[in-house]
Design an enzyme around this catalytic site. Structure first.
Site, mmCIF file in Angstrom:
data_model
loop_
_atom_site.group_PDB
_atom_site.id
_atom_site.type_symbol
_atom_site.label_atom_id
_atom_site.label_comp_id
_atom_site.label_asym_id
_atom_site.label_seq_id
_atom_site.Cartn_x
_atom_site.Cartn_y
_atom_site.Cartn_z
ATOM 1 N N LYS A 94 0.823 -1.204 0.000
ATOM 2 C CA LYS A 94 0.000 0.000 0.000
ATOM 3 C C LYS A 94 0.866 1.268 0.000
ATOM 4 O O LYS A 94 0.446 2.317 -0.472
ATOM 5 C CB LYS A 94 -0.917 0.016 1.227
ATOM 6 C CG LYS A 94 -1.841 -1.188 1.398
ATOM 7 C CD LYS A 94 -2.926 -1.251 0.349
ATOM 8 C CE LYS A 94 -4.035 -2.235 0.697
ATOM 9 N NZ LYS A 94 -3.654 -3.660 0.570
HETATM 10 C C1 LIG Z 1 -4.240 -4.811 0.075
HETATM 11 C C2 LIG Z 1 -3.405 -6.029 0.007
HETATM 12 C C3 LIG Z 1 -3.620 -7.010 -0.984
HETATM 13 C C4 LIG Z 1 -4.754 -6.937 -1.987
HETATM 14 O O1 LIG Z 1 -4.557 -5.931 -2.941
HETATM 15 P P1 LIG Z 1 -5.786 -5.395 -3.834
HETATM 16 O O2 LIG Z 1 -5.253 -4.220 -4.567
HETATM 17 O O3 LIG Z 1 -6.861 -5.029 -2.846
HETATM 18 O O4 LIG Z 1 -6.201 -6.494 -4.733
HETATM 19 C C5 LIG Z 1 -2.754 -8.090 -1.025
HETATM 20 N N1 LIG Z 1 -1.752 -8.229 -0.121
HETATM 21 C C6 LIG Z 1 -1.522 -7.303 0.849
HETATM 22 C C7 LIG Z 1 -0.416 -7.531 1.827
HETATM 23 C C8 LIG Z 1 -2.331 -6.178 0.953
HETATM 24 O O5 LIG Z 1 -2.112 -5.266 1.930
#
Ligand SMILES: *Cc1c(COP(=O)(O)O)cnc(C)c1O
Length: 500
Positions: A113
């Site tokens: 993120k």
């Molecule tokens: C948010 C997240 C995901 C999923 O990503 P999306 O963009 O919602 O598909 C996968 N792995 C981790 C560690 C995340 O924080």
């Protein structure tokens, strides 16, 4: 370049408008009106660029209402070794011949993120200057863990902004809670909610449209905004790392220009894999888009059958950031695959709201199966994958990355496709330490997360990132907890405090 709403193509906004609004008033998401192209020359010319420079090349195609200096300021502020533990920002680790792990977790909160939330505050403050000049921005976030902390780190002490994060009291990991409650910065606030993630999300949505609060906000010359993953300002930065990693493979002479590379992504809200789709549409030679899910396998079913049906049990898994039954960003994909048929998109998403289900038409089904492969695995398979990858390749991965690895392995067995592949690694293993330790057969019962960190370090010979280890010595700043119906009161208190 303008942006249109997926549910009404007559709605048109600039990039700054799309980023500051987040969501269109008709409930649709903002999508670019055309997809810019990256030629062979453009990609080759990026070989000798830094990550920030590559980001600039991608952003200038999408943010045409920003000046070059504004974009440069954004990418240089976000993508430097001040914020990331590696100069390359995203690392491409070699797992075995032709398989690469794209590590997107070298940012301040150790999850992918950060790739978008380190730059969003800069994109958003410029966007606000262009659209609601002079107003302050208050960001409200409901989080199930990773987004909250990444947003706090991104927005802390950014002039003209403040941020408040709500998380479910018993719904996040120990480390995630500690990361949030020790958050530093003058303009931040964190509050637990007695309830689950849905309660947090519904509470935030209600506050966004609460007339009384909006009036008080207006008096303080402040507007609400959102940092959640449907904002175009979070998606655009994710396109960059797919472009950049293809360029990196060219530079490292792993591939020649034009050679296709598959991408396998652990998926929840469909944001990360959608960014790979955009990169492919821009001309980056990407082959199959492999969509990996955990036991909440609604996307696997959808990609394989064309039926999206959320009337099913919800499972809590060891890969909690993928525990999602509504993958919001899928709407953008369907908009493109229906050749921008806003009426049809509105019909399907109205149906999802009313009945929890929709079914796409045959044209879209066949387009999806050309582009995507989908698979899933349960918690036992996830843990087995962590153990296998560690024992065979000496590579320690987190639970979400393990889901992607397992599905990729299944894909290869099912199809015999040996195309070189980028497996997307979305979190550092120490962020989900308990499950990782358990997967490796760790027996000691650890009293707290720091004892666990030492054990995991001893067992694997790896090192916990400083950002996570350091939370041990930070004082807990936020101990507040409210009932869901009292969230608006907490926001008003925060607003008052920010004025003082
Ligand atoms: C948010 C997240 C995901 C999923 O990503 P999306 O963009 O919602 O598909 C996968 N792995 C981790 C560690 C995340 O924080």
């Amino acid at each position: 370049m303008d942006y249109k709403s997926t549910r009404d193509i007559n709605v048109k906004v600039t990039a700054a408008g799309a980023i500051s609004k987040g969501l269109s008033a008709d409930g649709g998401l903002f999508v670019p009106e055309s997809i810019p192209q990256l030629s062979k020359e453009a990609l080759l010319s990026m070989c000798d660029m830094t990550y920030a420079q590559r980001a600039f090349e991608v952003f200038r195609l999408f943010l045409t209402d920003f000046t070059d200096d504004e974009i440069k300021n954004c990418v240089n502020s976000a993508y430097s070794d001040k914020n990331f533990a590696t100069e390359n920002i995203a690392e491409l680790a070699h797992l075995m011949s032709g398989t690469y792990m794209l590590e997107l977790w070298h940012g301040p909160t150790c999850a992918f993120k950060d790739m978008a939330l380190q730059i969003l505050p800069f994109l958003l403050t410029y966007s606000a200057k262009k659209t609601v000049d002079g107003k302050k921005i208050m960001i409200l976030v409901a989080t199930s863990g990773d987004t909250g902390k990444a947003a706090l780190e991104g927005f802390k002490d950014v002039d003209g902004t403040s941020i408040m994060v709500f998380y479910p009291e018993d719904g996040v990991s120990n480390m995630q809670k500690r990361q949030m409650t020790t958050q530093e910065g003058k303009n931040v606030n964190v509050c637990a909610v007695v309830g689950n993630f849905d309660d947090c999300q519904n509470g935030v949505k209600a506050i966004f449209t609460d007339d009384e609060i909006l009036k008080k906000l207006e008096k303080e010359n402040t507007v609400f905004s959102s940092a959640n993953s449907i904002n175009w300002g979070r998606l655009a930065p994710q396109i960059v790392y797919y472009v950049s990693s293809y360029v990196q493979l060219l530079k490292d002479k792993e591939i020649e220009y034009g050679e296709k590379v598959n991408v396998c992504v652990p998926t929840g809200n469909f944001g990360n894999i959608l960014a790979a789709y955009y990169a492919k549409r821009m001309g980056v030679p990407i082959g199959k888009l492999i969509c990996a899910s955990n036991a909440n396998n609604i996307l696997t079913d959808f990609i394989n059958t064309g039926v999206y049906d959320r009337n099913r049990p919800f499972y809590t898994t060891v890969s909690p950031s993928m525990d999602i039954l509504i993958s919001s960003n899928l709407e953008r994909l369907l908009y493109h695959l229906t050749d921008e048929d806003d009426k049809l998109i509105k019909e399907w998403f109205d149906s999802l709201k009313a009945t929890g289900r929709y079914e796409v038409n045959d044209t879209v089904k066949s387009r999806i199966s050309e582009l995507f492969y989908a698979g899933y695995c349960n918690d036992d398979e996830t843990k087995a994958a962590i153990k296998k990858v560690f024992e065979e390749y000496g590579y320690l991965c987190d639970t979400h990355t393990a889901v992607a690895y397992k599905v990729y392995d299944d894909y290869k067995k099912a199809t015999g496709d040996n195309t070189k592949t980028i497996v997307v690694s979305t979190a550092n293993p120490y962020k989900f330490g308990y499950a990782v330790y358990d997967a490796l057969g760790g027996k000691k019962s650890c009293g707290d997360e720091f004892e666990l960190i030492s054990e995991l370090e001893r067992l694997t010979g790896t090192t916990c990132p400083k950002a996570l280890a350091d939370t041990k010595n930070k004082s807990i700043r936020f101990t507040g907890s409210v009932k869901a119906e009292d969230m608006s009161g907490a926001v008003l208190d925060f607003l008052k405090n920010q004025e003082e």
